[in-house]
Write a protein that holds these residues in place. Structure first.
Motif, PDB file in Angstrom:
ATOM      1  N   LEU A  18       0.840  -1.206   0.000  1.00  0.00           N
ATOM      2  CA  LEU A  18       0.000   0.000   0.000  1.00  0.00           C
ATOM      3  C   LEU A  18       0.875   1.256   0.000  1.00  0.00           C
ATOM      4  CD1 LEU A  18      -2.985   1.068   0.282  1.00  0.00           C
ATOM      5  CD2 LEU A  18      -2.472   1.344   2.715  1.00  0.00           C
ATOM      6  N   GLY A  21       3.199   1.555  -3.099  1.00  0.00           N
ATOM      7  CA  GLY A  21       2.306   1.852  -4.234  1.00  0.00           C
ATOM      8  C   GLY A  21       1.946   3.330  -4.279  1.00  0.00           C
ATOM      9  N   HIS A  22       1.669   3.902  -3.111  1.00  0.00           N
ATOM     10  CA  HIS A  22       1.360   5.338  -3.085  1.00  0.00           C
ATOM     11  C   HIS A  22       2.575   6.170  -3.471  1.00  0.00           C
ATOM     12  CE1 HIS A  22      -2.515   4.473  -1.285  1.00  0.00           C
ATOM     13  NE2 HIS A  22      -2.821   5.719  -1.591  1.00  0.00           N
ATOM     14  N   SER A  25       2.947   6.143  -7.123  1.00  0.00           N
ATOM     15  CA  SER A  25       1.924   6.925  -7.835  1.00  0.00           C
ATOM     16  C   SER A  25       2.268   8.415  -7.830  1.00  0.00           C
ATOM     17  CB  SER A  25       0.540   6.693  -7.231  1.00  0.00           C
ATOM     18  OG  SER A  25       0.382   7.426  -6.024  1.00  0.00           O
ATOM     19  N   TRP A  27       4.856   9.692  -8.797  1.00  0.00           N
ATOM     20  CA  TRP A  27       5.643  10.045  -9.997  1.00  0.00           C
ATOM     21  C   TRP A  27       4.752  10.363 -11.196  1.00  0.00           C
ATOM     22  CZ3 TRP A  27      10.271  11.850 -10.337  1.00  0.00           C
ATOM     23  CH2 TRP A  27      11.271  11.458  -9.455  1.00  0.00           C
ATOM     24  N   ILE A  28       3.469  10.027 -11.111  1.00  0.00           N
ATOM     25  CA  ILE A  28       2.617  10.206 -12.295  1.00  0.00           C
ATOM     26  C   ILE A  28       2.502  11.700 -12.604  1.00  0.00           C
ATOM     27  CG2 ILE A  28       0.385   9.715 -13.370  1.00  0.00           C
ATOM     28  CD1 ILE A  28       0.002   7.473 -11.327  1.00  0.00           C
ATOM     29  N   ILE A  38       4.330   6.515 -16.950  1.00  0.00           N
ATOM     30  CA  ILE A  38       3.452   5.386 -17.272  1.00  0.00           C
ATOM     31  C   ILE A  38       3.895   4.135 -16.519  1.00  0.00           C
ATOM     32  CG2 ILE A  38       2.623   3.920 -19.154  1.00  0.00           C
ATOM     33  CD1 ILE A  38       3.055   6.408 -21.008  1.00  0.00           C
ATOM     34  N   ALA A  41       3.108   4.426 -12.860  1.00  0.00           N
ATOM     35  CA  ALA A  41       1.658   4.318 -12.665  1.00  0.00           C
ATOM     36  C   ALA A  41       1.233   2.860 -12.708  1.00  0.00           C
ATOM     37  CB  ALA A  41       0.916   5.108 -13.742  1.00  0.00           C
ATOM     38  N   SER A  42       1.848   2.120 -13.606  1.00  0.00           N
ATOM     39  CA  SER A  42       1.492   0.719 -13.761  1.00  0.00           C
ATOM     40  C   SER A  42       1.901  -0.084 -12.520  1.00  0.00           C
ATOM     41  CB  SER A  42       2.194   0.201 -15.019  1.00  0.00           C
ATOM     42  OG  SER A  42       1.965  -1.146 -15.173  1.00  0.00           O
ATOM     43  N   ALA A  44       2.377   1.148  -9.570  1.00  0.00           N
ATOM     44  CA  ALA A  44       1.566   1.621  -8.438  1.00  0.00           C
ATOM     45  C   ALA A  44       0.245   0.863  -8.388  1.00  0.00           C
ATOM     46  CB  ALA A  44       1.309   3.119  -8.563  1.00  0.00           C
ATOM     47  N   GLN A  45      -0.361   0.667  -9.564  1.00  0.00           N
ATOM     48  CA  GLN A  45      -1.635  -0.061  -9.585  1.00  0.00           C
ATOM     49  C   GLN A  45      -1.457  -1.506  -9.146  1.00  0.00           C
ATOM     50  OE1 GLN A  45      -3.985   0.819 -13.336  1.00  0.00           O
ATOM     51  NE2 GLN A  45      -2.249   2.176 -13.570  1.00  0.00           N
ATOM     52  N   VAL A  48      -0.862  -1.445  -5.218  1.00  0.00           N
ATOM     53  CA  VAL A  48      -2.067  -1.144  -4.440  1.00  0.00           C
ATOM     54  C   VAL A  48      -3.075  -2.290  -4.598  1.00  0.00           C
ATOM     55  CG1 VAL A  48      -3.990   0.469  -4.191  1.00  0.00           C
ATOM     56  CG2 VAL A  48      -1.677   1.343  -4.437  1.00  0.00           C
ATOM     57  N   GLY A  49      -3.130  -2.865  -5.775  1.00  0.00           N
ATOM     58  CA  GLY A  49      -3.999  -4.022  -5.983  1.00  0.00           C
ATOM     59  C   GLY A  49      -3.568  -5.209  -5.130  1.00  0.00           C
TER      60      GLY A  49
END
Lengths: 251, 330
Positions: A18, A21-22, A25, A27-28, A38, A41-42, A44-45, A48-49
């Motif tokens: 978690l 992952g944050h 994110s 950096w987006i 990109i 972001a990938s 990070a998802q 977090v998933g």
């Protein structure tokens, strides 16, 4: 099976994913190249998933729902390694952390895939495949920057030296180590660290960077027991700002 | 997102007088037949220039547009919204990548385009010069600004330049998901607790007029020439896209019990056109020219990102042979 030991390990992994992952994110929109916005972001998802999956597992073991677990605790209740919560800093730190941290994650999931506890083995099998791509990404950058000009190599070496005490903190001894081992739930932090050192060493050998003797590095512990740096609580406050502004509401 | 209300240069027809008239006639005949123009085909200088200008504005709008929504990722309430928003903002940056690549096929490098963005020579969609104060602002953007962009992009995907059209087709597929995400998030706020409803209504009040401006100045005042339409650089006029959006989304906004902050808004059943209070077009010009609530902040963030990333780009080039990309990604 020892449910307390299982929960303790699940919290560590959920909180690690978690928080890192944050950080990813963040950096987006701000990366050095669009392609990196990109990529982060990938990742990070994915992270977090993955945390969501571990929180669901905790919920099934009698815990609260994932949103409450993730966004309703203060720093003292978090079990992530301090390494994960450190701010992104510049791209060199993000890449070095990404490499050191994800190498450990990958091995952890690999070890978990062999767990006697089915909840873990299912997730381990699933997530080691995802993290494999994260390692490819980290290693690609490590090669590029670690074999660039002298100035860049010196910068990366500095960052590596700075990051190592935090990286070793990932393997902070667990009070459940023996129980996890005895029941075949998880092969333990010591084993994980040994395998990690091998892989990290092998990857660094292909660059201009050197790995100092790790016995001289003092690990930064505390995170696994809720003792965090000053960086975690502000992040948690931000993460909970909206969801906690109207208790009971659905968003 | 996010293209809308492109700004075109005043077209100088003198440029056309210099062209090989035979090639020009053949070029126009190809467009009339509905053929796509590809990177290595002959094209008039004016066509190349206006296309670069349009596609780069669109690409810039994607990366600048990622900023107001990007700041809401950390605060997005709960896993579902957070994962949705991360994926969406990632898509927007991906669109920028596709679009810069399409523009590069016309001879301007990504670096040059970004330099022009940072120096203010090149514009981006005006709507991103407004702040996203609350979660509801971010939801408004996801649903209704993206909806506006789709109207534009679906039209432009029928244009004449192959790489741009193909990029837009891919972009539109992703936008359809953004629209679902945004509509869902807005619905939950508009039908939620009194506090949530109020938050959504206030966001709508803030964004309504910038949204009407998104499609660009009224046709009677906008400077695009007939030649851009003939060459299928521009497909629909500003008023046409604005009307399409009003027609599709006003009923949906009303359906959620929200109030649009314009007493005069209604559809004239005789003409089939929406009538509304014109947004302040003087303000629009002022904001476009740099004097909006967030222009300085947006560019400052972009400049900082470019500066912080400079050593990384240099470090890669130190060991990799430089390569110009001329192949479109779509």
């Amino acid at each position: 099976m020892n449910i307390d030991a299982i929960k303790d390990l699940a919290y560590k992994m959920a909180d690690d994913q978690l928080i890192i992952g944050h950080r990813h994110s963040e950096w987006i929109g701000l990366g050095p190249l669009l392609e990196e916005d990109i990529a982060f972001a990938s990742k990070a998802q994915d992270k977090v998933g993955q945390s969501l999956a571990f929180y669901k597992l905790l919920e099934a073991l009698g815990g609260q729902d994932p949103d409450t677990l993730a966004f309703g605790r203060t720093a003292a209740g978090f079990h992530n390694a301090i390494f994960a919560e450190l701010p992104n800093g510049e791209f060199d730190f993000s890449i070095i952390r990404h490499f050191l941290f994800d190498t450990a994650e990958f091995i952890r999931f690999e070890m978990l895939a062999a767990s006697a506890y089915q909840g873990f083995s299912n997730l381990g099998k699933k997530f080691k495949g995802e993290v494999q791509y994260h390692i490819l990404h980290a290693n690609e950058w490590l090669q590029q920057l670690g074999n660039s000009d002298d100035k860049t190599i010196a910068r990366m070496q500095n960052t590596l030296d700075y990051a190592l005490p935090y990286a070793l903190g990932v393997f902070e001894p667990s009070k459940w180590e023996e129980a996890l081992l005895a029941e075949g739930i998880f092969a333990g932090e010591r084993e994980l660290q040994a395998r990690w050192e091998e892989r990290v060493h092998a990857a660094l050998k292909q660059t201009g960077l050197t790995l100092p003797s790790l016995t001289t590095v003092e690990p930064v512990y505390g995170g696994r027991y809720g003792q965090h740096s000053e960086h975690l609580q502000p992040l948690l406050d931000e993460m909970g700002e909206v969801i906690n502004s109207e208790p009971g509401a659905e968003w | 997102m996010y293209g809308g209300g492109y700004l075109f240069e005043k077209t100088s027809l003198d440029l056309l007088a210099d062209e090989d008239q035979e090639k020009l006639a053949e070029f126009e005949a190809r467009i009339d037949r509905g053929e796509k123009i590809e990177p290595h085909d002959w094209m008039p200088k004016l066509y190349r220039r206006q296309l670069i200008r349009m596609i780069e504005q669109h690409a810039h709008s994607e990366i600048i547009g990622a900023l107001p929504e990007g700041t809401w990722i950390t605060r997005a309430p709960g896993f579902k919204r957070k994962l949705g928003l991360m994926a969406k903002v990632q898509d927007e940056v991906g669109h920028a990548q596709l679009l810069y690549s399409a523009a590069e096929t016309l001879g301007k490098s990504r670096e040059e385009m970004i330099d022009d963005l940072l120096s203010g020579r090149s514009k981006y969609s005006n709507i991103f010069n407004y702040p996203a104060y609350t979660w509801a602002d971010s939801c408004f953007i996801s649903w209704l600004v993206d909806a506006g962009a789709i109207v534009n992009q679906v039209a432009n995907s029928k244009g004449s330049y192959g790489p741009y059209c193909r990029a837009l087709e891919r972009i539109c597929i992703e936008e359809a998901f953004h629209l679902k995400f945004g509509h869902h998030a807005v619905t939950w706020l508009a039908t939620g607790t009194p506090k949530q409803k109020k938050m959504m209504q206030e966001a709508l009040n803030r964004w309504w007029y910038p949204m009407l401006q998104f499609f660009g100045p009224p046709d009677k005042e906008s400077a695009h020439s007939e030649v851009l339409m003939r060459w299928k650089v521009k497909i629909l006029s500003n008023d046409e896209t604005r009307q399409q959006w009003l027609d599709m989304y006003v009923p949906k906004i009303w359906e959620l019990g929200l109030t649009i902050p314009d007493d005069k808004l209604k559809k004239n059943e005789e003409t089939g056109k929406w009538e509304y209070t014109e947004p302040d077009w003087d303000e629009f010009v002022k904001v476009i020219n740099g004097d909006g609530p967030c222009n300085k902040e947006r560019l400052a963030v972009r400049k900082t990102a470019e500066k912080r990333g400079e050593w990384v780009r240099k470090a890669i080039l130190a060991t990799s042979p430089s390569k110009e990309y001329v192949t479109p990604l779509a």
